[in-house]
Enzyme design. Structure first.
Site, PDB file in Angstrom:
ATOM      1  N   GLY A  20     -14.174   3.504 -23.543  1.00 32.26           N
ATOM      2  CA  GLY A  20     -13.191   2.621 -22.883  1.00 32.26           C
ATOM      3  C   GLY A  20     -13.484   2.437 -21.403  1.00 32.26           C
ATOM      4  N   ASP A  50      -1.275   6.487 -15.033  1.00 33.92           N
ATOM      5  CA  ASP A  50      -0.436   5.613 -15.849  1.00 33.92           C
ATOM      6  C   ASP A  50       0.990   6.060 -16.177  1.00 33.92           C
ATOM      7  OD1 ASP A  50      -0.432   3.059 -16.537  1.00 33.92           O
ATOM      8  OD2 ASP A  50      -1.611   3.252 -18.358  1.00 33.92           O
ATOM      9  N   LYS A  85       1.349  -9.655 -24.713  1.00 36.04           N
ATOM     10  CA  LYS A  85       0.122 -10.460 -24.672  1.00 36.04           C
ATOM     11  C   LYS A  85       0.373 -11.917 -25.053  1.00 36.04           C
ATOM     12  CE  LYS A  85      -2.480  -6.741 -23.832  1.00 36.04           C
ATOM     13  NZ  LYS A  85      -3.244  -6.510 -22.608  1.00 36.04           N
ATOM     14  N   GLU A 128     -14.452  -9.238 -19.022  1.00 39.24           N
ATOM     15  CA  GLU A 128     -15.580  -8.950 -19.914  1.00 39.24           C
ATOM     16  C   GLU A 128     -16.198 -10.246 -20.441  1.00 39.24           C
ATOM     17  OE1 GLU A 128     -13.521  -4.741 -21.341  1.00 39.24           O
ATOM     18  OE2 GLU A 128     -13.761  -6.346 -22.795  1.00 39.24           O
ATOM     19  N   ASP A 140      16.873  15.286  22.500  1.00 37.50           N
ATOM     20  CA  ASP A 140      17.430  14.005  22.042  1.00 37.50           C
ATOM     21  C   ASP A 140      18.522  14.328  21.006  1.00 37.50           C
ATOM     22  OD1 ASP A 140      17.605  11.247  21.138  1.00 37.50           O
ATOM     23  OD2 ASP A 140      16.435  11.934  19.406  1.00 37.50           O
ATOM     24  N   ASP A 185      20.490  11.789  18.360  1.00 38.98           N
ATOM     25  CA  ASP A 185      20.413  11.181  17.021  1.00 38.98           C
ATOM     26  C   ASP A 185      18.993  11.257  16.457  1.00 38.98           C
ATOM     27  OD1 ASP A 185      23.113   9.707  16.432  1.00 38.98           O
ATOM     28  OD2 ASP A 185      22.677   9.406  18.556  1.00 38.98           O
ATOM     29  N   ASP A 197      12.900  11.950  18.361  1.00 38.47           N
ATOM     30  CA  ASP A 197      12.354  11.379  17.126  1.00 38.47           C
ATOM     31  C   ASP A 197      11.910   9.929  17.223  1.00 38.47           C
ATOM     32  OD1 ASP A 197      15.160  10.532  17.258  1.00 38.47           O
ATOM     33  OD2 ASP A 197      14.694   9.601  15.339  1.00 38.47           O
TER      34      ASP A 197
END
Ligand code: GDG
Length: 735
Positions: A29, A142, A288, A390, A508, A510, A689
Site C-alpha cells: 500500500g 489516522d 466515493k 496513480e 505584572d 493579568d 505575559d
C-alpha cells in the site's frame, strides 16, 4: 538519535495462516511504501493491529507470529473481536468516518463504541509506551487513533509525537455535533505536529480548536498551557516511480506476456476502435460517490446520445467494511443501478458499464490505468484520492484525461485535470464530452504539468517532509533565545537574590498573577494571592511593585489598603506604600472624545465586545466575541485607528484580546526604569505575559532577571511555560 515508532491501525504486513504455519508478507500500500525511508533498518518499529483477532490466532502460534512480524520491524497490538467491532467497525467507521466525510445522517453516536474506542486507543498507547525511549520520535496515523497522542504525552511529556490524518477534517459546524468533540481535540493536541492533506482541513481543525477549547491560535501554532502544537498541511503523494516504471514495463509486454484482462481489453478495443474507455476505481464507500456517478453516466448518455456504443464505463468497486450496514445498502444500490442502466441502454454489441466488485492484483490495476482514455473520479468527499495520482503516473505518452471531483483533497494539486462538482450532472456530462473530444496535444500538455509535480512531491518526499517538520518542532524549543526557567536556573537567581542588598520586584497582574476572565472586573485577587503578595511585600530590603495596564480605581480598591507599590495604566500613575496615586507622566486625555465614538461603533457591530474606559486610555476588549470575527474586527479597528491617530502622540497596543489606545510616551518600561533610578538596587526582577510587558524586558538594564509567562517570542531572559507556575516561582523568594 532515538528510533522512530510508526503506529497505525493496521500493520504494513499481511499475516497468513495455513496448515498451522505463519507467513508475514509486506503490504504494498501507499503508506507502507511512503514510510520506507522512515521505516527501515533496525532503528524503527511499526506498531499496529495484525488484522487477525485474538480468537483467530491459535494460542500456540502467538509467539511465532511475533517473531515473524519482528522480522519486518513490526509489533502487533492484540485485539479481540469485540474490540475490533467497537473500535474499528463501530466508532471509527460508523461515527468518525461518516461524520468527517460530511455524512452526518450516517453517524451513530453510541456511548458503548466510544468507550471501546477509548480503551483500544489506550491499548495502542500502552504498546508504544512499552517500547518507547525518551529520545524516540513517534508518528501516529489516522482517525482510528486520535486519542493516542495525548495518552502518550501524559506519560512521556517530552517525547516527540507527530499525527497525520488521512481523511478530511470537517468544518466546525459538522465537527461540533460529535458528543465527544473536546476529548477528540485534546487527544490530537498531545502531538507536537498535526498534519493534514490540505490547508482546508487544517483551517477547519484550527477553527474547532479555538471555538471548542478556546485556545489561542497564531498562524498555524496552537498555544497550549505549556506547549506549542504546530499544524500544517502535507499533501500525500504516491510512489511515482513504481507506477510509471510498471507502466513502461507493461508497454514492453509481448501479447503472450499480457495478462488475461489486458488481452480482453485489447480485443474489445480492436473490435470497436473508436470507442473510448472510461475508468473509475474506488473502495465501495458512500464517500466515493459511486451511485451518483452512475446516475450522472445515465444523464450523460441521455444528453449526448451520440456516444451510445462509443463509450464504456469500467467500474472497479473494491469490497470494503462489508459488515457495516450502510456499505451493504450501498452495494445493493450500486448493483441495482448498474443492472438498470445496462438493461436500459445495452445493445447486442454493447454493454455501457462493466462492473467489477472485487480487488484486483497490481498488474491488473496497471492494465486498467494504461488502457483507459479517461479516469473519472467523483468522490463526494475524499481526504486525498491517490487513484487520481496513480492514473496520471502511468500515462507514459502523457495522453489521457482525468476528471476529478473538486471535493477530493488531490483536486488542490491537480488543477490541470477537469475539476467537477460531483452533484452537478450537467457539468459532469459536459466534462465527459470535453474529455472525449480533447485534442491529444492538450491532454499531453495538461499531464506534463501534473506528472512533473507528482514525480517531485512523491510519497517519500511527503514522509520526509513530515518528519523534518516534526524534528524542527522539537528543535524550536532548543533554539528559543529565551531560556526555560529550570530549577537549576532558578536556584542561581535565588542565590543572587539572597546576596543582594537592595531588591526590586516588578510583577505584572493579568495573565501573570491572575488568569484572564471574560469580564476583567471579575479577575480580582484571591486569598492565596493576597497571602503571597503580603509575604513578598514584607521581605526585608525589597520593594515589590504591581505593574499593570489597569485603571487606578480598580487597583485602589483591590490593593491600596494593602499598601503595595503600584504602577497602573501602563505607567501613567504610581502609588507607593499606600500613598495616593500621583501622575508619573504628564499625559493628556482630550483625544478620547474623538476615539470613543469610533470604538463604540465597533462595539455595536461586534457582539460580545466592550469598551473599558481608564483615565488616560481606552481599551476595546474582544475576548467574548466569536474568535474569527473578533480578530477580523480587531484588524479593521487597527487600520481605522492607525489613520486616525497618525498625527497625535498616541499609540495602539494590541494586547491579549484587547486593543488599547494610549499616549505614546507612556509604557511599562519607561515607568519601571524611572522607579529603578530612585534607589541603588542590586537585584531587579520583572515578570509578565503579554507584549506590553516586553517594554519592561527591553528597557530595564541587562542585569535584570526578566521572565516571560508563556512560550511566545520575547525579549525576556527566561520563560516559564504557563501562568500555573508563576505563584510557585514567586513563593521561592519568600522561602
Ligand atoms: C484513504 C483516504 C487518502 C484500489 N483498488 C485496488 C487497489 N487500490 C489502491 C489504489 C490506491 C488505494 O488503493 C486507494 O487509495 P485512495 O487514496 O484512493 O483511497 P482510500 O482507500 O479511501 O484512502 C484517501 C488515502 O487514505 C491516503 O491518505 O488519499 O482520501 O480515504 O493506492 O491503487 N490496489 C490494488 N488492487 C485494487 O483492486 N492492487
Amino acid at each position: 538519535m532515538g528510533k522512530t515508532i510508526i503506529i497505525s491501525n493496521r500493520l504494513p504486513v499481511q499475516l497468513q495462516i495455513s496448515n498451522g504455519t505463519i507467513s508475514a508478507i509486506p503490504s504494498v500500500g501507499g503508506l507502507a511504501t511512503g514510510m520506507k525511508s522512515v521505516h527501515s533498518g533496525g532503528d524503527s518499529l511499526w506498531i499496529g493491529w495484525s488484522g487477525l483477532t485474538n480468537e483467530e490466532i491459535p494460542k500456540k502460534l502467538s509467539s511465532t507470529i511475533d517473531n515473524a512480524l519482528a522480522e519486518h520491524g513490526s509489533s502487533k497490538v492484540n485485539l479481540s473481536s469485540d474490540e475490533v467491532d467497537g473500535f474499528y467497525f463501530g466508532f471509527s467507521n460508523r461515527t468518525i468516518w461518516p461524520l468527517f466525510h460530511y455524512f452526518l445522517e450516517y453517524s451513530e453516536f453510541e456511548l458503548d463504541s466510544w468507550n471501546v474506542y477509548k480503551a483500544v486507543n489506550q491499548k495502542f498507547a500502552d504498546a508504544i509506551l512499552e517500547k518507547a525511549d525518551e529520545d524516540d520520535t513517534i508518528w501516529v496515523h489516522d482517525y482510528q487513533l486520535m486519542l493516542v497522542p495525548q495518552m502518550i504525552r501524559e506519560k512521556r511529556p517530552n517525547i516527540s509525537i507527530g499525527f497525520f490524518l488521512h481523511i478530511p477534517f470537517p468544518s466546525f459546524e459538522i465537527f461540533r455535533t460529535l458528543p465527544w468533540r473536546e476529548e477528540v481535540l485534546e487527544g490530537l493536541l498531545g502531538a507536537d505536529l498535526i498534519g493534514f492533506h490540505t490547508y482546508d482541513y487544517e483551517r477547519h481543525f484550527l477553527s474547532s480548536v479555538r471555538r471548542l477549547l478556546g485556545l489561542e491560535v497564531s498562524f498555524n501554532d496552537i498555544y497550549q498551557d505549556n506547549r506549542i502544537v504546530k499544524v500544517d498541511s502535507f499533501p500525500m503523494g504516491i510512489d511515482y516511480k513504481k507506477f510509471s516504471d510498471a507502466a513502461k514495463e507493461h508497454e514492453k509486454n509481448t501479447a503472450a506476456q499480457q495478462s488475461d484482462l489486458q488481452q480482453r481489453l485489447n480485443s474489445h478495443k480492436r473490435s470497436t476502435p473508436d470507442a473510448k474507455l472510461i475508468l473509475s476505481i474506488d473502495r465501495l464507500d458512500y464517500s466515493k460517490g459511486i451511485a451518483k456517478r452512475l446516475n450522472a453516466f445515465e444523464y450523460f448518455l441521455n444528453k449526448y446520445p451520440q456516444y451510445k456504443e462509443k463509450v464504456r464505463l469500467i467500474i472497479l468497486a473494491v469490497p470494503s467494511r462489508s459488515n457495516v450496514p450502510q456499505y451493504q445498502l450501498l452495494k445493493k444500490e450500486v448493483d441495482e443501478l448498474v443492472g438498470r442502466i445496462n438493461g436500459d441502454f445495452s445493445t447486442v454489441s454493447w454493454t455501457p458499464i462493466w462492473y467489477f466488485y472485487r480487488s484486483v492484483p497490481f498488474e491488473n490495476l496497471i492494465d486498467l490505468y494504461t488502457s483507459s482514455d479517461i479516469a473519472w473520479l467523483t468522490p463526494l468527499r475524499d481526504g486525498m484520492n491517490l487513484v487520481a495520482k496513480e492514473y496520471i503516473a502511468t500515462r507514459t505518452d502523457k495522453t489521457g484525461v482525468l476528471i476529478l471531483s473538486e471535493m477530493a483533497g488531490s483536486a488542490n494539486e491537480m488543477n490541470e485535470s477537469l475539476l467537477i462538482n460531483p452533484n452537478n450532472f450537467e457539468q459532469i456530462s459536459d466534462a465527459l464530452y470535453q474529455a472525449l473530444n480533447m485534442p491529444k496535444e492538450e491532454q499531453q500538455e495538461r499531464n506534463a504539468h501534473l506528472q512533473k509535480r507528482l514525480a517531485r512531491y512523491n510519497v517519500e518526499q511527503w514522509a520526509n517532509d513530515f518528519m523534518s517538520s516534526l524534528q524542527a518542532q522539537k528543535d524550536r524549543d532548543a533554539t528559543n533565545v529565551s531560556k526555560r526557567m529550570t530549577d537549576h536556573r532558578l536556584s542561581a537567581v535565588l542565590d543572587d537574590f539572597s546576596k543582594a542588598k537592595k531588591r526590586l520586584l516588578f510583577l505584572d497582574y493579568d495573565g501573570t498573577l491572575s488568569g484572564f476572565h471574560v469580564d476583567p472586573q471579575k479577575a480580582g485577587p484571591d486569598k492565596e494571592l493576597y497571602q503571597l503578595l503580603d509575604a513578598l511585600n514584607n521581605l526585608e530590603n525589597t520593594e515589590m511593585y504591581l505593574v499593570s495596564g489597569r485603571d487606578k480605581e480598580t487597583f485602589t480598591k483591590w490593593f491600596l489598603p494593602k499598601k503595595y507599590n503600584m504602577i497602573v495604566e501602563h505607567g501613567v500613575w504610581i502609588s507607593q506604600k499606600g500613598g495616593d496615586f500621583r501622575m508619573l507622566e504628564n499625559v493628556k486625555n482630550d483625544w478620547m472624545e474623538i476615539i470613543r465614538p469610533v470604538l463604540e461603533s465597533f462595539v455595536d457591530r461586534t457582539p460580545g465586545s466592550f469598551i473599558e474606559e481608564k483615565n488616560y486610555s481606552l481599551a476595546w476588549h474582544y475576548r467574548k466575541t466569536d474568535p474569527d470575527f473578533g480578530n477580523l474586527r480587531a484588524n479593521e479597528l487597527n487600520t481605522v485607528l492607525t489613520s486616525l491617530i497618525a498625527n497625535d502622540d498616541l499609540s495602539v497596543l494590541n494586547g491579549n484580546k484587547v486593543m488599547e489606545i494610549k499616549s505614546s510616551n507612556v509604557n511599562k518600561g519607561r515607568a519601571t526604569v524611572r522607579v529603578m533610578g530612585e534607589d541603588d538596587y542590586d537585584f531587579v526582577f520583572a515578570i509578565g505575559d503579554d507584549w506590553t510587558d516586553e517594554f519592561m524586558f527591553q528597557e530595564l538594564p541587562e542585569s535584570t532577571v526578566t521572565v516571560k509567562v508563556g512560550r511566545q517570542k520575547t525579549s525576556a531572559l527566561y520563560y516559564i511555560d504557563s501562568i500555573k507556575y508563576v505563584r510557585d516561582l514567586l513563593k521561592r523568594f519568600t522561602d
